[in-house]
Design a protein around this motif. Structure first.
Motif, PDB file in Angstrom:
ATOM      1  N   THR A   1     -55.521 -58.524   4.428  1.00 26.11           N
ATOM      2  CA  THR A   1     -54.910 -59.323   3.365  1.00 26.11           C
ATOM      3  C   THR A   1     -54.460 -58.427   2.221  1.00 26.11           C
ATOM      4  O   THR A   1     -53.342 -58.570   1.698  1.00 26.11           O
ATOM      5  CB  THR A   1     -55.888 -60.391   2.848  1.00 26.11           C
ATOM      6  N   ARG A   2     -55.300 -57.481   1.827  1.00 26.16           N
ATOM      7  CA  ARG A   2     -54.931 -56.571   0.738  1.00 26.16           C
ATOM      8  C   ARG A   2     -53.717 -55.721   1.127  1.00 26.16           C
ATOM      9  O   ARG A   2     -52.844 -55.461   0.304  1.00 26.16           O
ATOM     10  CB  ARG A   2     -56.125 -55.691   0.358  1.00 26.16           C
ATOM     11  N   THR A   3     -53.650 -55.310   2.371  1.00 26.18           N
ATOM     12  CA  THR A   3     -52.494 -54.551   2.850  1.00 26.18           C
ATOM     13  C   THR A   3     -51.223 -55.393   2.738  1.00 26.18           C
ATOM     14  O   THR A   3     -50.187 -54.903   2.279  1.00 26.18           O
ATOM     15  CB  THR A   3     -52.711 -54.095   4.305  1.00 26.18           C
ATOM     16  N   ARG A   4     -51.304 -56.654   3.123  1.00 31.84           N
ATOM     17  CA  ARG A   4     -50.149 -57.550   3.013  1.00 31.84           C
ATOM     18  C   ARG A   4     -49.753 -57.760   1.553  1.00 31.84           C
ATOM     19  O   ARG A   4     -48.561 -57.792   1.222  1.00 31.84           O
ATOM     20  CB  ARG A   4     -50.458 -58.897   3.671  1.00 31.84           C
ATOM     21  N   LEU A   5     -50.738 -57.915   0.687  1.00 34.00           N
ATOM     22  CA  LEU A   5     -50.448 -58.119  -0.737  1.00 34.00           C
ATOM     23  C   LEU A   5     -49.798 -56.882  -1.350  1.00 34.00           C
ATOM     24  O   LEU A   5     -48.842 -56.990  -2.126  1.00 34.00           O
ATOM     25  CB  LEU A   5     -51.717 -58.488  -1.496  1.00 34.00           C
ATOM     26  N   ARG A   6     -50.305 -55.703  -0.986  1.00 35.57           N
ATOM     27  CA  ARG A   6     -49.712 -54.463  -1.510  1.00 35.57           C
ATOM     28  C   ARG A   6     -48.272 -54.308  -1.025  1.00 35.57           C
ATOM     29  O   ARG A   6     -47.384 -53.952  -1.792  1.00 35.57           O
ATOM     30  CB  ARG A   6     -50.561 -53.256  -1.113  1.00 35.57           C
TER      31      ARG A   6
ATOM     32  N   ILE B   1     -45.969 -56.828  -2.956  1.00 29.69           N
ATOM     33  CA  ILE B   1     -45.620 -56.495  -4.340  1.00 29.69           C
ATOM     34  C   ILE B   1     -44.708 -55.277  -4.408  1.00 29.69           C
ATOM     35  O   ILE B   1     -43.813 -55.214  -5.252  1.00 29.69           O
ATOM     36  CB  ILE B   1     -46.870 -56.335  -5.243  1.00 29.69           C
ATOM     37  N   LEU B   2     -44.874 -54.318  -3.510  1.00 30.30           N
ATOM     38  CA  LEU B   2     -43.968 -53.171  -3.496  1.00 30.30           C
ATOM     39  C   LEU B   2     -42.556 -53.613  -3.119  1.00 30.30           C
ATOM     40  O   LEU B   2     -41.567 -53.140  -3.690  1.00 30.30           O
ATOM     41  CB  LEU B   2     -44.473 -52.090  -2.539  1.00 30.30           C
ATOM     42  N   HIS B   3     -42.459 -54.509  -2.156  1.00 29.84           N
ATOM     43  CA  HIS B   3     -41.158 -55.056  -1.759  1.00 29.84           C
ATOM     44  C   HIS B   3     -40.482 -55.735  -2.958  1.00 29.84           C
ATOM     45  O   HIS B   3     -39.307 -55.505  -3.233  1.00 29.84           O
ATOM     46  CB  HIS B   3     -41.352 -56.048  -0.607  1.00 29.84           C
TER      47      HIS B   3
ATOM     48  N   LEU C   1     -52.901 -55.313  -8.977  1.00 27.94           N
ATOM     49  CA  LEU C   1     -52.329 -55.272  -7.634  1.00 27.94           C
ATOM     50  C   LEU C   1     -51.265 -54.184  -7.534  1.00 27.94           C
ATOM     51  O   LEU C   1     -51.251 -53.391  -6.591  1.00 27.94           O
ATOM     52  CB  LEU C   1     -51.737 -56.646  -7.272  1.00 27.94           C
ATOM     53  N   LEU C   2     -50.388 -54.110  -8.510  1.00 29.80           N
ATOM     54  CA  LEU C   2     -49.319 -53.120  -8.494  1.00 29.80           C
ATOM     55  C   LEU C   2     -49.876 -51.705  -8.567  1.00 29.80           C
ATOM     56  O   LEU C   2     -49.424 -50.805  -7.845  1.00 29.80           O
ATOM     57  CB  LEU C   2     -48.372 -53.383  -9.666  1.00 29.80           C
ATOM     58  N   THR C   3     -50.865 -51.502  -9.396  1.00 25.15           N
ATOM     59  CA  THR C   3     -51.483 -50.181  -9.513  1.00 25.15           C
ATOM     60  C   THR C   3     -52.146 -49.782  -8.207  1.00 25.15           C
ATOM     61  O   THR C   3     -52.010 -48.640  -7.747  1.00 25.15           O
ATOM     62  CB  THR C   3     -52.498 -50.163 -10.668  1.00 25.15           C
ATOM     63  N   ASP C   4     -52.851 -50.721  -7.582  1.00 25.52           N
ATOM     64  CA  ASP C   4     -53.484 -50.439  -6.284  1.00 25.52           C
ATOM     65  C   ASP C   4     -52.429 -50.130  -5.231  1.00 25.52           C
ATOM     66  O   ASP C   4     -52.578 -49.204  -4.443  1.00 25.52           O
ATOM     67  CB  ASP C   4     -54.345 -51.626  -5.854  1.00 25.52           C
ATOM     68  N   ALA C   5     -51.340 -50.888  -5.236  1.00 20.93           N
ATOM     69  CA  ALA C   5     -50.278 -50.682  -4.251  1.00 20.93           C
ATOM     70  C   ALA C   5     -49.623 -49.316  -4.415  1.00 20.93           C
ATOM     71  O   ALA C   5     -49.164 -48.716  -3.442  1.00 20.93           O
ATOM     72  CB  ALA C   5     -49.234 -51.784  -4.378  1.00 20.93           C
ATOM     73  N   MET C   6     -49.572 -48.806  -5.628  1.00 19.98           N
ATOM     74  CA  MET C   6     -48.929 -47.523  -5.892  1.00 19.98           C
ATOM     75  C   MET C   6     -49.895 -46.337  -5.805  1.00 19.98           C
ATOM     76  O   MET C   6     -49.509 -45.198  -6.081  1.00 19.98           O
ATOM     77  CB  MET C   6     -48.275 -47.551  -7.272  1.00 19.98           C
ATOM     78  N   GLU C   7     -51.129 -46.590  -5.412  1.00 21.66           N
ATOM     79  CA  GLU C   7     -52.127 -45.521  -5.382  1.00 21.66           C
ATOM     80  C   GLU C   7     -51.722 -44.357  -4.481  1.00 21.66           C
ATOM     81  O   GLU C   7     -51.946 -43.195  -4.811  1.00 21.66           O
ATOM     82  CB  GLU C   7     -53.490 -46.061  -4.963  1.00 21.66           C
ATOM     83  N   ASP C   8     -51.111 -44.637  -3.333  1.00 11.13           N
ATOM     84  CA  ASP C   8     -50.663 -43.554  -2.459  1.00 11.13           C
ATOM     85  C   ASP C   8     -49.621 -42.688  -3.161  1.00 11.13           C
ATOM     86  O   ASP C   8     -49.606 -41.472  -3.004  1.00 11.13           O
ATOM     87  CB  ASP C   8     -50.078 -44.106  -1.157  1.00 11.13           C
ATOM     88  N   ALA C   9     -48.749 -43.325  -3.929  1.00  9.37           N
ATOM     89  CA  ALA C   9     -47.732 -42.582  -4.671  1.00  9.37           C
ATOM     90  C   ALA C   9     -48.380 -41.682  -5.720  1.00  9.37           C
ATOM     91  O   ALA C   9     -47.996 -40.524  -5.879  1.00  9.37           O
ATOM     92  CB  ALA C   9     -46.752 -43.548  -5.331  1.00  9.37           C
ATOM     93  N   VAL C  10     -49.376 -42.205  -6.414  1.00  8.34           N
ATOM     94  CA  VAL C  10     -50.087 -41.414  -7.425  1.00  8.34           C
ATOM     95  C   VAL C  10     -50.751 -40.208  -6.766  1.00  8.34           C
ATOM     96  O   VAL C  10     -50.650 -39.077  -7.257  1.00  8.34           O
ATOM     97  CB  VAL C  10     -51.136 -42.272  -8.163  1.00  8.34           C
ATOM     98  N   THR C  11     -51.404 -40.440  -5.645  1.00 11.89           N
ATOM     99  CA  THR C  11     -52.066 -39.358  -4.918  1.00 11.89           C
ATOM    100  C   THR C  11     -51.054 -38.299  -4.500  1.00 11.89           C
ATOM    101  O   THR C  11     -51.298 -37.096  -4.630  1.00 11.89           O
ATOM    102  CB  THR C  11     -52.809 -39.917  -3.692  1.00 11.89           C
ATOM    103  N   HIS C  12     -49.907 -38.742  -4.004  1.00  9.25           N
ATOM    104  CA  HIS C  12     -48.855 -37.813  -3.578  1.00  9.25           C
ATOM    105  C   HIS C  12     -48.376 -36.966  -4.754  1.00  9.25           C
ATOM    106  O   HIS C  12     -48.267 -35.743  -4.639  1.00  9.25           O
ATOM    107  CB  HIS C  12     -47.690 -38.594  -2.965  1.00  9.25           C
ATOM    108  N   LEU C  13     -48.094 -37.593  -5.876  1.00 10.05           N
ATOM    109  CA  LEU C  13     -47.619 -36.864  -7.050  1.00 10.05           C
ATOM    110  C   LEU C  13     -48.656 -35.866  -7.543  1.00 10.05           C
ATOM    111  O   LEU C  13     -48.336 -34.717  -7.853  1.00 10.05           O
ATOM    112  CB  LEU C  13     -47.255 -37.834  -8.173  1.00 10.05           C
ATOM    113  N   ALA C  14     -49.901 -36.307  -7.628  1.00 13.93           N
ATOM    114  CA  ALA C  14     -50.970 -35.431  -8.122  1.00 13.93           C
ATOM    115  C   ALA C  14     -51.166 -34.239  -7.196  1.00 13.93           C
ATOM    116  O   ALA C  14     -51.303 -33.098  -7.648  1.00 13.93           O
ATOM    117  CB  ALA C  14     -52.272 -36.221  -8.264  1.00 13.93           C
ATOM    118  N   HIS C  15     -51.163 -34.494  -5.903  1.00  9.59           N
ATOM    119  CA  HIS C  15     -51.362 -33.423  -4.922  1.00  9.59           C
ATOM    120  C   HIS C  15     -50.225 -32.401  -5.002  1.00  9.59           C
ATOM    121  O   HIS C  15     -50.471 -31.193  -5.043  1.00  9.59           O
ATOM    122  CB  HIS C  15     -51.452 -34.039  -3.524  1.00  9.59           C
ATOM    123  N   ALA C  16     -48.990 -32.881  -5.035  1.00  6.86           N
ATOM    124  CA  ALA C  16     -47.843 -31.976  -5.087  1.00  6.86           C
ATOM    125  C   ALA C  16     -47.845 -31.154  -6.375  1.00  6.86           C
ATOM    126  O   ALA C  16     -47.587 -29.955  -6.354  1.00  6.86           O
ATOM    127  CB  ALA C  16     -46.538 -32.755  -4.955  1.00  6.86           C
ATOM    128  N   ALA C  17     -48.159 -31.800  -7.502  1.00  5.84           N
ATOM    129  CA  ALA C  17     -48.186 -31.083  -8.782  1.00  5.84           C
ATOM    130  C   ALA C  17     -49.240 -29.977  -8.761  1.00  5.84           C
ATOM    131  O   ALA C  17     -49.000 -28.872  -9.264  1.00  5.84           O
ATOM    132  CB  ALA C  17     -48.453 -32.057  -9.926  1.00  5.84           C
TER     133      ALA C  17
END
Length: 195
Positions: free
Chosen positions: A11-16, A19-21, A57-73
């Motif tokens: 359910t959380r995967t569907r919600l994320r 909201i990204l869509h 919800l939006l912050t949780d959905a964008m967590e992968d993006a945050v991780t990607h940015l932090a890792h690359a930086a």
């Protein structure tokens, strides 16, 4: 509700995803729980069972993006030539460009303050860890590691937001190189000793 339950995770995967869509197509400020529920094909009460509000919800959905940015930086080599943006920085700006509509909405004037804070915090934490391990760019003496990391995280977030809202036609490579040149000004030594 048990967050480890497979049904709850689905359910959380569907919600994320929902909201990204939606966030890629309209301002986050215009989103509603009802719209997310419709997109995810669940009832509104289900959304509230998992998230107290849209920002969470939006912050949780964008967590992968945050991780990607932090890792690359954090992976940027400090000894890369000033006139060639390092590969992790090119990857970071390329990732943002590939998801430009979503980042424009999230970082724009009507975006999510919680998301912006989460990006800065994630990048600050990753840079602080790296700087503490001795991989720190030059800075004036006496500047605490975490303050230096927060300064650079804020600069990176600001450059990304400015690029997406004010200069969206600029190629990601050009913006990555501009940021790198600011990060490594002319005449700056390649390394800095840890404090």
């Amino acid at each position: 509700m048990n967050p480890d339950d497979p049904r709850a995770q689905r359910t959380r995967t569907r919600l994320r995803a929902a909201i990204l869509h939606l966030a890629a197509r309209r301002d986050p400020a215009a989103l509603t729980m009802a719209a997310v529920a419709r997109q995810a094909e669940v009832n509104r009460a289900t959304v509230y069972q998992h998230y107290p509000d849209l920002d969470s919800l939006l912050t949780d959905a964008m967590e992968d993006a945050v991780t990607h940015l932090a890792h690359a930086a954090a992976l940027c080599p400090l000894d890369a030539p000033r006139d060639h943006a390092p590969a992790p920085l090119l990857d970071l700006f390329g990732h943002v460009a590939a998801n430009a509509a979503l980042y424009q909405r999230m970082l724009g004037t009507q975006g999510s303050a919680r998301f912006i804070t989460r990006i800065r915090h994630g990048v600050t934490t990753a840079l602080t860890d790296r700087f503490t391990q001795g991989h720190r760019p030059p800075c004036p003496p006496g500047v605490p590691v975490d303050v230096h990391a927060a300064y650079l995280a804020g600069a990176l977030t600001g450059v990304i937001a400015h690029w997406l809202t004010e200069r969206p036609a600029d190629p990601p490579h050009d913006i990555a190189l501009a940021f790198w040149r600011l990060f490594r000004p002319a005449g700056a030594p390649a390394t800095n000793t840890p404090p």
